[in-house]
Scaffold this motif. Structure first.
Motif, PDB file in Angstrom:
ATOM      1  N   PHE A   3      51.418  26.447  -5.171  1.00 26.11           N
ATOM      2  CA  PHE A   3      51.930  25.849  -3.933  1.00 26.11           C
ATOM      3  C   PHE A   3      50.884  25.808  -2.820  1.00 26.11           C
ATOM      4  N   ASN A   4      49.638  26.027  -3.141  1.00 30.22           N
ATOM      5  CA  ASN A   4      48.610  26.067  -2.094  1.00 30.22           C
ATOM      6  C   ASN A   4      48.586  24.780  -1.262  1.00 30.22           C
ATOM      7  N   GLY A   5      48.677  24.938   0.057  1.00 25.95           N
ATOM      8  CA  GLY A   5      48.610  23.789   0.961  1.00 25.95           C
ATOM      9  C   GLY A   5      49.741  22.801   0.814  1.00 25.95           C
ATOM     10  N   MET A   6      50.813  23.197   0.150  1.00 25.16           N
ATOM     11  CA  MET A   6      51.893  22.261  -0.164  1.00 25.16           C
ATOM     12  C   MET A   6      52.480  21.612   1.079  1.00 25.16           C
ATOM     13  N   PHE A   7      52.525  22.355   2.189  1.00 19.83           N
ATOM     14  CA  PHE A   7      53.134  21.825   3.412  1.00 19.83           C
ATOM     15  C   PHE A   7      52.156  21.759   4.585  1.00 19.83           C
ATOM     16  N   ASN A   8      50.898  21.601   4.313  1.00 15.53           N
ATOM     17  CA  ASN A   8      49.919  21.480   5.401  1.00 15.53           C
ATOM     18  C   ASN A   8      50.286  20.329   6.344  1.00 15.53           C
ATOM     19  N   ASN A   9      50.266  20.594   7.632  1.00 18.66           N
ATOM     20  CA  ASN A   9      50.537  19.572   8.656  1.00 18.66           C
ATOM     21  C   ASN A   9      51.936  18.963   8.568  1.00 18.66           C
ATOM     22  N   CYS A  10      52.872  19.719   8.004  1.00 18.95           N
ATOM     23  CA  CYS A  10      54.285  19.300   8.030  1.00 18.95           C
ATOM     24  C   CYS A  10      54.902  19.853   9.315  1.00 18.95           C
ATOM     25  N   LYS A  11      54.633  19.196  10.411  1.00 25.26           N
ATOM     26  CA  LYS A  11      54.964  19.721  11.734  1.00 25.26           C
ATOM     27  C   LYS A  11      56.457  19.812  12.001  1.00 25.26           C
ATOM     28  N   GLY A  71      49.292  16.609  -4.402  1.00 21.77           N
ATOM     29  CA  GLY A  71      49.076  15.543  -3.424  1.00 21.77           C
ATOM     30  C   GLY A  71      49.942  14.316  -3.607  1.00 21.77           C
ATOM     31  N   ILE A  72      51.042  14.414  -4.334  1.00 20.49           N
ATOM     32  CA  ILE A  72      51.839  13.232  -4.673  1.00 20.49           C
ATOM     33  C   ILE A  72      52.304  12.452  -3.441  1.00 20.49           C
ATOM     34  N   PHE A  73      52.723  13.177  -2.389  1.00 17.84           N
ATOM     35  CA  PHE A  73      53.203  12.512  -1.174  1.00 17.84           C
ATOM     36  C   PHE A  73      52.292  12.775   0.033  1.00 17.84           C
ATOM     37  N   ASN A  74      51.077  13.129  -0.234  1.00 17.29           N
ATOM     38  CA  ASN A  74      50.135  13.417   0.847  1.00 17.29           C
ATOM     39  C   ASN A  74      50.032  12.219   1.802  1.00 17.29           C
ATOM     40  N   GLY A  75      50.304  12.470   3.072  1.00 16.72           N
ATOM     41  CA  GLY A  75      50.199  11.401   4.072  1.00 16.72           C
ATOM     42  C   GLY A  75      51.406  10.488   4.171  1.00 16.72           C
ATOM     43  N   CYS A  76      52.498  10.835   3.526  1.00 17.43           N
ATOM     44  CA  CYS A  76      53.737  10.034   3.641  1.00 17.43           C
ATOM     45  C   CYS A  76      54.454  10.464   4.920  1.00 17.43           C
ATOM     46  N   THR A  77      54.037   9.920   6.023  1.00 16.28           N
ATOM     47  CA  THR A  77      54.415  10.426   7.346  1.00 16.28           C
ATOM     48  C   THR A  77      55.875  10.176   7.726  1.00 16.28           C
ATOM     49  N   LYS A  78      56.570   9.263   7.015  1.00 18.40           N
ATOM     50  CA  LYS A  78      57.968   9.000   7.335  1.00 18.40           C
ATOM     51  C   LYS A  78      58.938   9.619   6.328  1.00 18.40           C
ATOM     52  N   LEU A  79      58.421  10.351   5.371  1.00 16.88           N
ATOM     53  CA  LEU A  79      59.278  10.979   4.369  1.00 16.88           C
ATOM     54  C   LEU A  79      60.162  12.044   5.015  1.00 16.88           C
ATOM     55  N   THR A  80      61.467  11.903   4.842  1.00 16.99           N
ATOM     56  CA  THR A  80      62.420  12.852   5.428  1.00 16.99           C
ATOM     57  C   THR A  80      63.286  13.562   4.391  1.00 16.99           C
ATOM     58  N   ASN A  81      63.325  13.028   3.158  1.00 17.34           N
ATOM     59  CA  ASN A  81      64.208  13.626   2.157  1.00 17.34           C
ATOM     60  C   ASN A  81      63.612  13.516   0.759  1.00 17.34           C
ATOM     61  N   VAL A  82      63.562  14.656   0.061  1.00 13.74           N
ATOM     62  CA  VAL A  82      63.134  14.697  -1.340  1.00 13.74           C
ATOM     63  C   VAL A  82      64.130  15.574  -2.094  1.00 13.74           C
ATOM     64  N   TYR A 131      49.271  20.745  -2.279  1.00 11.18           N
ATOM     65  CA  TYR A 131      49.182  19.655  -1.297  1.00 11.18           C
ATOM     66  C   TYR A 131      50.226  18.548  -1.511  1.00 11.18           C
ATOM     67  N   ALA A 132      51.284  18.867  -2.234  1.00  9.63           N
ATOM     68  CA  ALA A 132      52.267  17.838  -2.598  1.00  9.63           C
ATOM     69  C   ALA A 132      52.827  17.097  -1.392  1.00  9.63           C
ATOM     70  N   PHE A 133      53.092  17.828  -0.292  1.00  8.69           N
ATOM     71  CA  PHE A 133      53.694  17.210   0.894  1.00  8.69           C
ATOM     72  C   PHE A 133      52.778  17.315   2.117  1.00  8.69           C
ATOM     73  N   SER A 134      51.529  17.542   1.882  1.00  7.86           N
ATOM     74  CA  SER A 134      50.583  17.674   2.988  1.00  7.86           C
ATOM     75  C   SER A 134      50.596  16.419   3.863  1.00  7.86           C
ATOM     76  N   GLY A 135      50.767  16.618   5.144  1.00 14.13           N
ATOM     77  CA  GLY A 135      50.790  15.484   6.066  1.00 14.13           C
ATOM     78  C   GLY A 135      52.113  14.762   6.168  1.00 14.13           C
ATOM     79  N   CYS A 136      53.150  15.282   5.521  1.00 13.24           N
ATOM     80  CA  CYS A 136      54.493  14.682   5.643  1.00 13.24           C
ATOM     81  C   CYS A 136      55.105  15.191   6.946  1.00 13.24           C
ATOM     82  N   SER A 137      54.702  14.603   8.022  1.00 15.89           N
ATOM     83  CA  SER A 137      54.982  15.142   9.354  1.00 15.89           C
ATOM     84  C   SER A 137      56.417  14.960   9.821  1.00 15.89           C
TER      85      SER A 137
END
Length: 345
Positions: A301-309, A250-261, A276-282
């Motif tokens: 990696f479970n849920g790592m990219f949830n809601n990464c639209k 969950g390190i970046f969970n909800g970081c909605t403007k993250l574009t580059n890691v 859930y590291a990037f969950s919600g990084c839309s």
């Protein structure tokens, strides 16, 4: 000796002079406890308290534990000559000081166990940059929730710090919504829960330097560290090689403007390391793991990219294909429903 200090004393007046405060606290003050009236009753302190620890190089173990907890008229604390704070030296000392606007810790090098434990927590009027650029040596829980909910802080400099021990910066700046930048440019290693929730809810944060970080030694090292930091756009983790148990959960969970890691050096991920590291990084469009060859837990990696639209590409090494395909949720692309997984030669 009981120390009463105050401006314009009446009645039995000032019991001792300000020079006692220099001896007792190692600091000069404008006022301390308050005035004593004609009936011998201690009154609320008049005026403001400005503490100057000029010439003080070390604050010993338990020296000022709770000393100025919940004061309303401490406005300034100059610790610019202090290099060492012993175990619990400033434990809760200035917590919930609603009038405190300015602190100076620019020479601080070493902090003992719980040395700055909650020291300035909920001091919402501390303003501007916190200079901890000389800080090098920490022990367990040294900066545990030190600046918790200090909403006036705008940046913090940890540029000389190479190692964070167990719970070293646990929740250190949680809720500091106006911090825009953090410098960890020398940081190489984080132990168990070292940065756990450290900057959670820092919604103004746009820049963080972790470019030298190589490994998370213990579990939960950077777990949920930037949870909800919705204005971060880019993070350089290019030196990171190993992620231990739950370290990036969950390190970046909800970081909605993250574009580059940048995770170009990452080789190994352990138990639930990136759940859930990037969950919600839309806004994240793509991500690559060009050095990753070892994943020791099928749920890593479970849920790592949830809601990464916006995520359309996930890249792994070709020789890691068997490892990646064997992970739980591989078939659902770890939550990235719009992505394609590539195994690059």
């Amino acid at each position: 000796m009981t120390v009463y200090l105050g401006k314009n004393p009446v009645g039995i007046g000032r019991i001792v002079e300000k020079k006692v405060a220099k001896k007792k606290l190692g600091a000069t003050v404008d006022s301390f406890l308050g005035d004593v009236d004609g009936n011998g009753v201690l009154q609320a302190p008049a005026g403001t308290i400005e503490l100057n620890f000029e010439g003080v190089k070390e604050i010993a173990q338990d020296a000022l534990r709770y000393a100025l907890y919940r004061r309303t008229n401490v406005t300034s604390v100059d610790l610019s000559s202090v290099q060492t704070i012993g175990n619990r030296g400033l434990y809760y000392t200035f917590a919930e000081n609603t009038g405190l606007t300015n602190i100076n810790l620019s020479s601080l090098k070493t902090v003992g166990e719980q040395g700055l434990y909650y020291a300035f927590s909920n001091d919402k009027n501390i303003e501007g940059r916190i200079d901890l650029s000389s800080l090098q040596n920490l022990t367990k829980e040294s900066l545990y929730q030190t600046f918790y909910n200090c909403t006036g802080i705008t940046s913090i400099d940890f540029s000389s710090l190479e190692t964070i021990p167990e719970n070293g910066l646990y929740y250190v700046c949680y809720g500091c919504k106006n911090i825009t930048s953090i410098d960890f440019s020398s940081l190489k290693s984080i132990d168990r829960s070292g940065l756990y929730y450290a900057f959670n809810g820092c919604t103004g944060l746009t820049s963080v330097n972790l470019s030298s970080l190589e490994t998370t030694v213990g579990s939960s090292g950077i777990r949920r560290t930037f949870y909800g930091c919705q204005n971060i756009t880019s993070v350089d983790l290019s030196s990171l090689k190993n992620i231990s148990s739950q370290s990036m959960e969950g390190i970046f969970n909800g970081c909605t403007k993250l574009t580059n890691v940048n995770l170009n050096s990452l080789q190994k991920v352990e138990y639930q390391g990136m759940q859930y590291a990037f969950s919600g990084c839309s806004s994240l469009p793509s991500i690559s793991f060009p050095s990753l060859t070892e994943v020791t837990d099928v749920n890593a990696f479970n849920g790592m990219f949830n809601n990464c639209k916006a995520l359309t590409e996930i890249h792994f090494r070709a020789d890691a294909q068997t490892v990646i395909e064997g992970l739980t949720q591989y078939s659902s692309k770890f939550g990235a429903t719009n992505a394609t997984i590539y195994f690059d030669l």
